[in-house]
Design a protein around this motif. Sequence first.
Motif, PDB file in Angstrom:
ATOM      1  N   GLN A  55       0.894  -1.410   0.075  1.00 30.93           N
ATOM      2  CA  GLN A  55       0.046  -0.163   0.096  1.00 30.93           C
ATOM      3  C   GLN A  55       0.920   1.415  -0.010  1.00 30.93           C
ATOM      4  O   GLN A  55       1.795   1.281   0.635  1.00 30.93           O
ATOM      5  N   VAL A  56       0.507   2.523  -0.590  1.00 30.55           N
ATOM      6  CA  VAL A  56       1.136   3.542  -0.789  1.00 30.55           C
ATOM      7  C   VAL A  56       0.553   4.553   0.268  1.00 30.55           C
ATOM      8  O   VAL A  56      -0.686   4.679   0.210  1.00 30.55           O
ATOM      9  N   ARG A  57       1.096   4.778   1.403  1.00 35.44           N
ATOM     10  CA  ARG A  57       0.488   5.928   2.176  1.00 35.44           C
ATOM     11  C   ARG A  57       1.577   7.171   2.256  1.00 35.44           C
ATOM     12  O   ARG A  57       2.635   7.136   2.584  1.00 35.44           O
ATOM     13  N   ASP A  58       1.060   8.466   2.159  1.00 33.73           N
ATOM     14  CA  ASP A  58       1.750   9.629   2.139  1.00 33.73           C
ATOM     15  C   ASP A  58       2.840   9.420   1.080  1.00 33.73           C
ATOM     16  O   ASP A  58       4.045   9.726   1.396  1.00 33.73           O
ATOM     17  N   GLU A  59       2.710   8.783  -0.290  1.00 30.54           N
ATOM     18  CA  GLU A  59       3.733   8.638  -1.205  1.00 30.54           C
ATOM     19  C   GLU A  59       4.884   7.693  -0.950  1.00 30.54           C
ATOM     20  O   GLU A  59       5.808   7.559  -1.383  1.00 30.54           O
ATOM     21  N   LYS A  61       5.837   3.693   0.022  1.00 26.31           N
ATOM     22  CA  LYS A  61       5.077   2.289  -0.102  1.00 26.31           C
ATOM     23  C   LYS A  61       5.610   1.560   1.276  1.00 26.31           C
ATOM     24  O   LYS A  61       6.565   1.497   1.976  1.00 26.31           O
ATOM     25  N   VAL A  62       4.356   0.994   1.711  1.00 23.14           N
ATOM     26  CA  VAL A  62       4.421   0.251   2.974  1.00 23.14           C
ATOM     27  C   VAL A  62       3.956  -1.440   2.539  1.00 23.14           C
ATOM     28  O   VAL A  62       2.955  -1.652   2.085  1.00 23.14           O
ATOM     29  N   THR A  64       3.327  -5.113   4.214  1.00 15.93           N
ATOM     30  CA  THR A  64       2.617  -5.695   5.487  1.00 15.93           C
ATOM     31  C   THR A  64       2.893  -7.435   5.162  1.00 15.93           C
ATOM     32  O   THR A  64       2.248  -7.635   4.186  1.00 15.93           O
TER      33      THR A  64
END
Length: 114
Positions: A55-59, A61-62, A64
């Motif tokens: 997932q991309v959060r605040d530009e 990549k995260v 999990t």
Amino acid sequence: MKYLVLIYGDDTWTGAAAELQAIGALTKFKDELAGSGELVSSEGLTFPSEGRVVQVRDELKVVTDGPFGEAKEQLAGFFLVDVADDERAQQVAGRVSAIVGDRVELRGTVLSAP
């Protein structure tokens, strides 16, 4: 029209004769669909614990690690078919359901819809 037949299962694999027989039957059916020109793709999937959520959060990549969710059954594999109509898609899904001995989910695709 393209349809996705989703196969669900739990995250156990024992290699029992019934499991091996089902895989053999699914492979045979996959070959039949390929021969008729209706098969787009078909795959079994690794266990959910081997999956990841990207997932991309605040530009940024995260990523999990799995497993995900509390459901007993997880997505185990799929058939993507390109068939003439919904009736044929239901026939394909019915054959898959009979082979795996459980219900399957049948979904049309959006981008290939008329």
